[in-house]
Design a protein around this motif. Structure first.
Motif, PDB file in Angstrom:
ATOM      1  N   LEU A 291       0.842  -1.190   0.000  1.00 26.67           N
ATOM      2  CA  LEU A 291       0.000   0.000   0.000  1.00 26.67           C
ATOM      3  C   LEU A 291       0.881   1.245   0.000  1.00 26.67           C
ATOM      4  O   LEU A 291       1.999   1.233   0.519  1.00 26.67           O
TER       5      LEU A 291
ATOM      6  N   TYR B 146       0.628   5.265   1.246  1.00 24.53           N
ATOM      7  CA  TYR B 146      -0.105   6.267   2.004  1.00 24.53           C
ATOM      8  C   TYR B 146       0.542   7.617   1.748  1.00 24.53           C
ATOM      9  O   TYR B 146       1.744   7.727   1.563  1.00 24.53           O
TER      10      TYR B 146
ATOM     11  N   LYS C 197       0.834  11.612   3.271  1.00 28.11           N
ATOM     12  CA  LYS C 197       0.658  12.345   4.529  1.00 28.11           C
ATOM     13  C   LYS C 197       1.031  13.806   4.356  1.00 28.11           C
ATOM     14  O   LYS C 197       2.151  14.136   3.990  1.00 28.11           O
TER      15      LYS C 197
ATOM     16  N   PHE D 121       4.392   7.199   2.210  1.00 19.83           N
ATOM     17  CA  PHE D 121       4.851   6.006   2.908  1.00 19.83           C
ATOM     18  C   PHE D 121       4.460   4.768   2.121  1.00 19.83           C
ATOM     19  O   PHE D 121       3.314   4.618   1.703  1.00 19.83           O
TER      20      PHE D 121
ATOM     21  N   PHE E  11       5.741  -0.298   7.721  1.00 21.26           N
ATOM     22  CA  PHE E  11       5.911   0.917   6.934  1.00 21.26           C
ATOM     23  C   PHE E  11       7.377   1.219   6.681  1.00 21.26           C
ATOM     24  O   PHE E  11       8.250   0.927   7.497  1.00 21.26           O
ATOM     25  N   GLY E  12       7.626   1.860   5.542  1.00 15.10           N
ATOM     26  CA  GLY E  12       8.932   2.448   5.282  1.00 15.10           C
ATOM     27  C   GLY E  12       9.043   3.795   5.990  1.00 15.10           C
ATOM     28  O   GLY E  12       8.098   4.257   6.625  1.00 15.10           O
ATOM     29  N   LYS E  13      10.220   4.422   5.845  1.00 16.69           N
ATOM     30  CA  LYS E  13      10.465   5.672   6.546  1.00 16.69           C
ATOM     31  C   LYS E  13       9.827   6.876   5.860  1.00 16.69           C
ATOM     32  O   LYS E  13       9.735   7.948   6.448  1.00 16.69           O
TER      33      LYS E  13
ATOM     34  N   HIS F 275      12.355   7.258  11.069  1.00 19.81           N
ATOM     35  CA  HIS F 275      11.833   5.936  11.414  1.00 19.81           C
ATOM     36  C   HIS F 275      10.486   5.636  10.757  1.00 19.81           C
ATOM     37  O   HIS F 275      10.018   4.513  10.820  1.00 19.81           O
ATOM     38  N   GLY F 276       9.852   6.594  10.196  1.00 21.61           N
ATOM     39  CA  GLY F 276       8.544   6.333   9.622  1.00 21.61           C
ATOM     40  C   GLY F 276       7.525   6.024  10.707  1.00 21.61           C
ATOM     41  O   GLY F 276       7.582   6.546  11.815  1.00 21.61           O
ATOM     42  N   LEU F 277       6.596   5.141  10.376  1.00 21.12           N
ATOM     43  CA  LEU F 277       5.539   4.747  11.307  1.00 21.12           C
ATOM     44  C   LEU F 277       5.872   3.379  11.905  1.00 21.12           C
ATOM     45  O   LEU F 277       6.107   2.423  11.179  1.00 21.12           O
TER      46      LEU F 277
END
Lengths: 114, 114
Positions: A34, A36, A38, A89, A104-106, B41-43
Motif C-alpha cells: 500500500l 499512504y 501524509k 509512505f 511501513f517504510g520511513k 523511522h517512519g511509522l
C-alpha cells in the motif's frame, strides 16, 4: 532490520512531470503493498494498493508497479501537481489470517515545484 | 473520512508522569492500532487490538500499555513518560485486520516530554 525500505528521503519534481517513488522490501511473506500520503499535521491517508498477484495497478494519475523478483515497487504520479507535495509512505502486509499489522517504510518527501 | 478522533491533539508533560492518549472511532471496526512517527523511522506499531479486551504488542511496545474496554475506544498509556517518547502518535482502525486491508488513521497527537 528494516523490512520495508524507502531509500530516498526526499524528491523534487517540476509540476507536470512524472514523480517516481521507490520502495524495496526484504520479507518474502509480504503479498500486499500500500501507499499512504501524509500532509503536515494530518494523519496518513490511503492512496493506492497492489496485491502480489498483479504487477501493476492504476488509479487516475497514480500507478503502482510491483516487481516481485526484485522485491521492489514504485509509485508513479503523472502528471505531478503542487497538491501532491507530501510525505509518501510505502507499507507492506500479509494477506493470511493472523497477519494483523502493516510494516511501513520511513517515507519519501515529495516536493512538486510549480 | 473515517470517524476517528484522537485526544488530546497536543500535550506537553514532564518526565516521569503518566500520560494517557485516547482514540475514539465511530466506524465499529474491530481492529485498532497505535503507531508512533519519528523522523528517520517512519511509522512504527506500538500496540494493536483485535477486539474488546484483546490486545497485543507491536514493534516498539516497551514503556507503553493499552486498554480496550469498548469497541469504540482504544487507550494508550505511558506509565512513566520519558524524553524518548516524545513523538507524534497515530491511532488507526481497520475493518478486518488483514494485512491486505487498508487502515484509516486519525489526525495524530503530538506529545512532548520535557
Amino acid at each position: 532490520d528494516q523490512q520495508v525500505k524507502q531509500n530516498s528521503p526526499s524528491l523534487s519534481v517540476q509540476e507536470g512531470r512524472i514523480s517516481i517513488l521507490n520502495c524495496d522490501y526484504t520479507n518474502s511473506m509480504f503479498d500486499y503493498f500500500l501507499w499512504y500520503k501524509k500532509y503536515p499535521a494530518e494523519g496518513p491517508t490511503f492512496l493506492i494498493s497492489i496485491s502480489s498477484i498483479k504487477d501493476k495497478n492504476e488509479d487516475g494519475r497514480f500507478t503502482v508497479f510491483l516487481n516481485k523478483s526484485a522485491k521492489h515497487l514504485s509509485l508513479h504520479i503523472v502528471p505531478s501537481q503542487p497538491g501532491d507535495s507530501a510525505v509518501y509512505f510505502c507499507a507492506a502486509g500479509q494477506s493470511g489470517a493472523g497477519s494483523y499489522q502493516l510494516t511501513f517504510g520511513k517515507g519519501t518527501k515529495l516536493s512538486v515545484i510549480p | 473520512d473515517a470517524g476517528i478522533t484522537q485526544s488530546p491533539r497536543h500535550k506537553v508533560t514532564e518526565t516521569g508522569t503518566p500520560v494517557t492518549l485516547r482514540c475514539h472511532q465511530t466506524e465499529n471496526h474491530r481492529y485498532m492500532y497505535w503507531y508512533r512517527q519519528d523522523p528517520g523511522h517512519g511509522l512504527r506499531l506500538i500496540h494493536y487490538s483485535y477486539g474488546v479486551k484483546d490486545t497485543d504488542k507491536g514493534e516498539v511496545s516497551d514503556g507503553y500499555s493499552v486498554s480496550r474496554s469498548k469497541t469504540e475506544d482504544f487507550l494508550l498509556t505511558l506509565e512513566s513518560a520519558t524524553s524518548s517518547q516524545t513523538s507524534v502518535y497515530f491511532c488507526a482502525i481497520s475493518e478486518d485486520g488483514r494485512g491486505d486491508t487498508e487502515a484509516f488513521f486519525g489526525q495524530g497527537t503530538r506529545l512532548t516530554v520535557v
